[in-house]
Write a protein that holds these residues in place. Structure first.
Motif, PDB file in Angstrom:
ATOM      1  N   ILE A  23       3.247   6.309 -11.227  1.00  0.00           N
ATOM      2  CA  ILE A  23       3.275   5.152 -10.333  1.00  0.00           C
ATOM      3  C   ILE A  23       1.977   5.139  -9.544  1.00  0.00           C
ATOM      4  CG2 ILE A  23       4.431   4.057  -8.378  1.00  0.00           C
ATOM      5  CD1 ILE A  23       6.978   5.648  -9.195  1.00  0.00           C
ATOM      6  N   LEU A  24       1.372   3.983  -9.438  1.00  0.00           N
ATOM      7  CA  LEU A  24       0.191   3.787  -8.598  1.00  0.00           C
ATOM      8  C   LEU A  24       0.587   2.899  -7.431  1.00  0.00           C
ATOM      9  CD1 LEU A  24      -2.853   3.922  -7.944  1.00  0.00           C
ATOM     10  CD2 LEU A  24      -3.148   1.950  -9.474  1.00  0.00           C
ATOM     11  N   GLU A  25       0.319   3.374  -6.222  1.00  0.00           N
ATOM     12  CA  GLU A  25       0.590   2.588  -5.017  1.00  0.00           C
ATOM     13  C   GLU A  25      -0.727   2.350  -4.293  1.00  0.00           C
ATOM     14  OE1 GLU A  25       3.651   2.688  -1.309  1.00  0.00           O
ATOM     15  OE2 GLU A  25       2.635   4.578  -1.766  1.00  0.00           O
ATOM     16  N   GLU A  63      13.177   9.955 -10.689  1.00  0.00           N
ATOM     17  CA  GLU A  63      13.361  11.400 -10.560  1.00  0.00           C
ATOM     18  C   GLU A  63      12.283  12.229 -11.258  1.00  0.00           C
ATOM     19  OE1 GLU A  63      17.329  11.893 -11.985  1.00  0.00           O
ATOM     20  OE2 GLU A  63      18.174  10.770 -10.313  1.00  0.00           O
ATOM     21  N   ASN A  64      11.642  11.670 -12.264  1.00  0.00           N
ATOM     22  CA  ASN A  64      10.584  12.381 -12.984  1.00  0.00           C
ATOM     23  C   ASN A  64       9.225  11.719 -12.785  1.00  0.00           C
ATOM     24  OD1 ASN A  64      12.297  14.380 -14.223  1.00  0.00           O
ATOM     25  ND2 ASN A  64      13.103  12.714 -15.447  1.00  0.00           N
ATOM     26  N   SER A  65       9.123  10.885 -11.779  1.00  0.00           N
ATOM     27  CA  SER A  65       7.896  10.140 -11.528  1.00  0.00           C
ATOM     28  C   SER A  65       6.893  10.966 -10.736  1.00  0.00           C
ATOM     29  CB  SER A  65       8.194   8.873 -10.725  1.00  0.00           C
ATOM     30  OG  SER A  65       9.048   8.023 -11.425  1.00  0.00           O
ATOM     31  N   THR A  66       5.623  10.674 -10.975  1.00  0.00           N
ATOM     32  CA  THR A  66       4.542  11.176 -10.147  1.00  0.00           C
ATOM     33  C   THR A  66       3.893   9.964  -9.499  1.00  0.00           C
ATOM     34  OG1 THR A  66       4.143  13.070 -11.594  1.00  0.00           O
ATOM     35  CG2 THR A  66       2.352  12.434 -10.111  1.00  0.00           C
ATOM     36  N   LEU A  67       3.715  10.033  -8.194  1.00  0.00           N
ATOM     37  CA  LEU A  67       3.148   8.923  -7.435  1.00  0.00           C
ATOM     38  C   LEU A  67       1.704   9.233  -7.060  1.00  0.00           C
ATOM     39  CD1 LEU A  67       3.472   6.264  -5.778  1.00  0.00           C
ATOM     40  CD2 LEU A  67       4.177   7.717  -3.865  1.00  0.00           C
ATOM     41  N   TYR A  68       0.826   8.307  -7.397  1.00  0.00           N
ATOM     42  CA  TYR A  68      -0.571   8.331  -6.974  1.00  0.00           C
ATOM     43  C   TYR A  68      -0.710   7.239  -5.925  1.00  0.00           C
ATOM     44  CZ  TYR A  68      -1.376  11.061 -11.198  1.00  0.00           C
ATOM     45  OH  TYR A  68      -1.341  12.030 -12.169  1.00  0.00           O
ATOM     46  N   THR A  69      -1.021   7.631  -4.705  1.00  0.00           N
ATOM     47  CA  THR A  69      -1.064   6.650  -3.631  1.00  0.00           C
ATOM     48  C   THR A  69      -2.391   6.748  -2.881  1.00  0.00           C
ATOM     49  OG1 THR A  69       0.161   5.744  -1.742  1.00  0.00           O
ATOM     50  CG2 THR A  69       0.215   8.134  -2.010  1.00  0.00           C
ATOM     51  N   ILE A  70      -2.916   5.597  -2.519  1.00  0.00           N
ATOM     52  CA  ILE A  70      -4.242   5.508  -1.894  1.00  0.00           C
ATOM     53  C   ILE A  70      -4.115   4.795  -0.546  1.00  0.00           C
ATOM     54  CG2 ILE A  70      -6.607   4.674  -2.157  1.00  0.00           C
ATOM     55  CD1 ILE A  70      -5.966   4.400  -5.201  1.00  0.00           C
ATOM     56  N   GLU A  71      -4.705   5.382   0.481  1.00  0.00           N
ATOM     57  CA  GLU A  71      -4.702   4.769   1.807  1.00  0.00           C
ATOM     58  C   GLU A  71      -6.100   4.897   2.409  1.00  0.00           C
ATOM     59  OE1 GLU A  71      -4.177   2.720   4.829  1.00  0.00           O
ATOM     60  OE2 GLU A  71      -2.333   2.947   3.667  1.00  0.00           O
TER      61      GLU A  71
END
Length: 127
Positions: free
Chosen positions: A56-58, A75-83
């Motif tokens: 996931i990209l946020e 449940e098996n997701s990896t989140l890439y998040t940018i702030e």
């Protein structure tokens, strides 16, 4: 009639959110930080729960409410998040750390376009 139905949907959304997430969202809102609405958060969790995206990209972490929702549902997701706002970035890191989600989390601070250039594309879900 529309207000009545909207109210019912909002009440149902509040009941389906994990209590910690609902409290964080309410705190964020009370501090004047722009955050996702309760029914939108509920829909986001539903989408991630159905899709179960691996990556996931946020774009824009704020205080982490939506990112937490996506990780709780996928449940098996990896989140890439940018702030790009330091205060929000630090608040989000604290909020993520309060839940056992950091192993599936990649946070980046900086300009979105600059950070995106360092990622290899393959995101299944973008928010």
């Amino acid at each position: 009639m529309n207000d009545y139905i909207t109210g019912l949907l909002g009440d149902n959304a509040k009941l389906s959110l994990p209590i910690e997430l609902a409290q964080l969202r309410d705190l964020t809102k009370s501090e004047g930080v722009p955050t996702i609405l309760t029914d939108g958060l509920n829909e986001l969790m539903l989408l991630c729960g159905i899709k179960q995206p691996k990556t996931i990209l946020e774009l824009g972490t704020a205080t982490g409410c939506s990112g937490i929702a996506m990780l709780l549902s996928g449940e098996n997701s990896t989140l890439y998040t940018i702030e790009n706002r330091e205060r929000s970035f630090n608040a989000a890191r604290e909020n993520f750390a309060s839940l056992p989600l950091t192993a599936r989390l990649k946070t980046s601070f900086g300009d979105r376009l600059g950070v995106l250039a360092s990622y290899s594309w393959g995101f299944v879900f973008v928010f």
